[in-house]
Structure formats: structure tokens, C-alpha cells
Design a protein around this motif. Structure first.
Motif: not given
Length: 310
Positions: A270, A272, A301
Motif C-alpha cells: 500500500s 502507506r 491503503d
């Protein structure tokens, strides 16, 4: 090519050769990223535009040329497409335009001709991306946090103790140096950088200095697919270094950290995860810069550079 299946990229590396602002790893950064885009993410060479200021480059990464390449990419985009812009080079911070929604210093990247591309310009590009297409901006430059104006901060300011002294070169040009350079071109006695940019570049200057204040105030964030991975926080500097593991090959610290993340993790990651893993690598290496992530909650995400579901 089926509708909604294109992967397109604009990669820009500015080393500023033979100047006092010279860097050494930026062109290496975008060349390495091009290989990853093709081998790992399925980008077609024909859909990747590379602009560098290497000797004998056919198209120099001036402000006008970078924006033209980005415009072409966005103009071709359809729902389901993946758009990617990787910039490695100097960044700077400029005083805010005096308006209701611009009370802080604004971030800008510094093309080879000093025709600044600001967070307002990148916000304008993101606003034009069709619904269902993703647009990821990867900026390995100083003061790059917040480069998409008004994008939501997902991973932001953080502090940790510096573990070793850095002898590397920062990817920043102080605002005063940018102003001095432009003043030498225009011979106009003013500290207003907008005046110098408009005089030097006219219609190719940043929208930040060409739009009326009321229109700048109205350029707010809509629901979009803009994603910014920044090499550092807005007030920090990014580093231009020699990678000892790469035989002394110069590189940007953030670009190199992300290359390591992708090499060590074969499956989808992801946005993140990419940023947090890059932070961990930089911290272990003793760098005092904190990569950040700006995007919607959903995109935080979402897989980095993988095809979105339409």
C-alpha cells in the motif's frame, strides 16, 4: 490498448550540472525508477516520458517542458488508468500569496531554468484527472511535504533523534537564491518573485502567480485520486547521497529507500506501507528526513501503482 488500462509516467531528474547548485543522484533516481516501472508494474516504454538535464538531452526539464509533459499525460487519461510523476531535484519554499486560504509558505519544485512549479500547479493537474484514474506524485526534493495543495495528510510530521551527522548535499535552494537568480535575469528591483517569474516566463509561469486571488481561493480540493509521496516534511530537506551498496552510485536518499523497499517486498504494497518502510530505512541510515503521504483515506491503503478497480 483497451480503455482504462494505460500506465503512463513522467520522470524528471535535475542535476543542475556545472552550477553551484549541482546535485549528482537525481538522474540516476529516475532512470532506476523507469526500470522498476517497466519490470515490476508493467509500464510500456512508449508511455514513459523521461526528462533530464544530462548533457545532450533532447528535451531539457524546464518548467514549461515539465508542465507540457504532465499536461499530455493527463489529457490522455481515462478512468482506470495509472498516472505517475517522479521528480528528483531541488525544492524550495516561497512566501504565500496573500489570500484567505494561503497563510503558510508554499512548496515548489525547481526545474533547471528556475521556472518554479508550485503546489497550486500540481493541484490543478490533479483536479483534471478523470474519475477512476489514479495520479501518484513521487517527489524526492526538499520541502516536498504538501506539494499537492490541500491534499489530506495521512503520514505527516514526526521527530526522531539524529543518529549520525550527514555530510550529504541537501536538495534545496533557499528562496533568497532563487530570487537572486531571477533578479539577475529581469533586472527588476523587487522582492516579489511572481513579478520576476511573469517577466521571465510569461504564460509558462506558475498558476500561483497568474490567477487572480479569488480564483486561487476557489481552487479547493474535490474528491480526487491524487496521491503524494514526499521525500520529507514541508520544513525539512531531502538528501543527495552516494549509495555505498551500489558501488558509490549517487542517488536521492528517499528514492533509494523506496527502491530498497520494492526490492525486498515482491508483492503489492500500500502507499502507506511504502512510506512507512522508507521511513524505517532512512532512520536506520541516520537520515533526519521524514517521508510523508498525502491522499484520501481510501488511497492511503490502496496498492502503490497497481491498477485501480473501476
Amino acid at each position: 490498448m483497451e480503455k482504462g488500462s494505460k500506465r503512463m509516467a513522467v520522470l524528471v531528474g535535475c542535476n543542475y550540472p556545472n552550477t553551484k547548485n549541482e546535485l549528482h543522484g537525481c538522474i540516476n533516481d529516475v532512470k532506476a525508477m523507469k526500470k522498476v516501472l517497466v519490470k515490476r508494474f508493467g509500464f510500456n516504454h512508449a508511455h514513459i516520458e523521461l526528462l533530464t538535464d544530462a548533457p545532450r538531452s533532447s528535451v531539457m526539464p524546464t518548467g514549461a517542458n515539465i508542465k507540457a509533459a504532465l499536461d499530455r499525460m493527463v489529457d490522455k487519461a481515462e478512468a482506470g488508468d495509472v498516472l505517475f510523476f517522479h521528480y528528483s531535484g531541488h525544492g524550495t519554499r516561497i512566501p504565500p500569496v496573500k489570500s484567505a486560504h494561503h497563510s503558510r509558505k508554499d512548496e515548489a519544485i525547481v526545474p533547471c531554468d528556475f521556472n518554479l512549479i508550485t503546489d497550486v500547479d500540481l493541484r490543478h493537474l490533479v483536479n483534471r484527472v478523470p474519475n477512476g484514474a489514479s495520479f501518484t506524485i513521487f517527489s524526492d526534493s526538499c520541502h516536498s511535504g504538501g506539494l499537492i495543495d490541500k491534499e489530506k495528510e495521512q503520514i505527516g510530521p514526526s521527530v526522531f533523534k539524529k543518529e549520525k551527522t550527514s555530510s550529504h548535499k541537501h536538495k534545496t535552494i533557499p528562496f533568497e537564491s532563487v530570487l537572486q537568480h531571477l533578479t539577475s535575469l529581469t533586472s527588476i528591483n523587487t522582492s516579489d518573485i511572481g513579478t520576476h517569474l511573469l517577466e521571465s516566463f510569461g504564460g509558462d509561469a506558475s498558476l500561483k502567480f497568474r490567477l487572480p486571488l479569488d480564483k486561487l481561493d476557489l481552487m479547493h480540493s474535490k474528491k480526487d485520486e491524487g496521491i503524494l509521496l514526499s521525500g520529507c516534511q514541508a520544513e525539512e530537506t531531502s538528501e543527495d547521497v552516494s549509495d555505498s551498496e551500489g558501488g558509490g552510485k549517487a542517488c536521492g536518499a528517499f528514492s533509494n529507500a523506496v527502491q530498497k523497499v520494492l526490492k525486498e517486498n515482491s508483492g503489492p504494497l500500500s502507499n502507506r506501507e511504502v512510506v512507512m518502510m522508507a521511513r524505517k530505512i532512512l532512520r536506520a541510515q541516520g537520515f533526519e528526513q521524514h517521508p510523508c503521504l498525502y491522499c484520501s483515506d481510501e488511497n492511503a491503503d490502496a496498492p502503490f501503482l497497481w491498477q485501480p478497480e473501476c
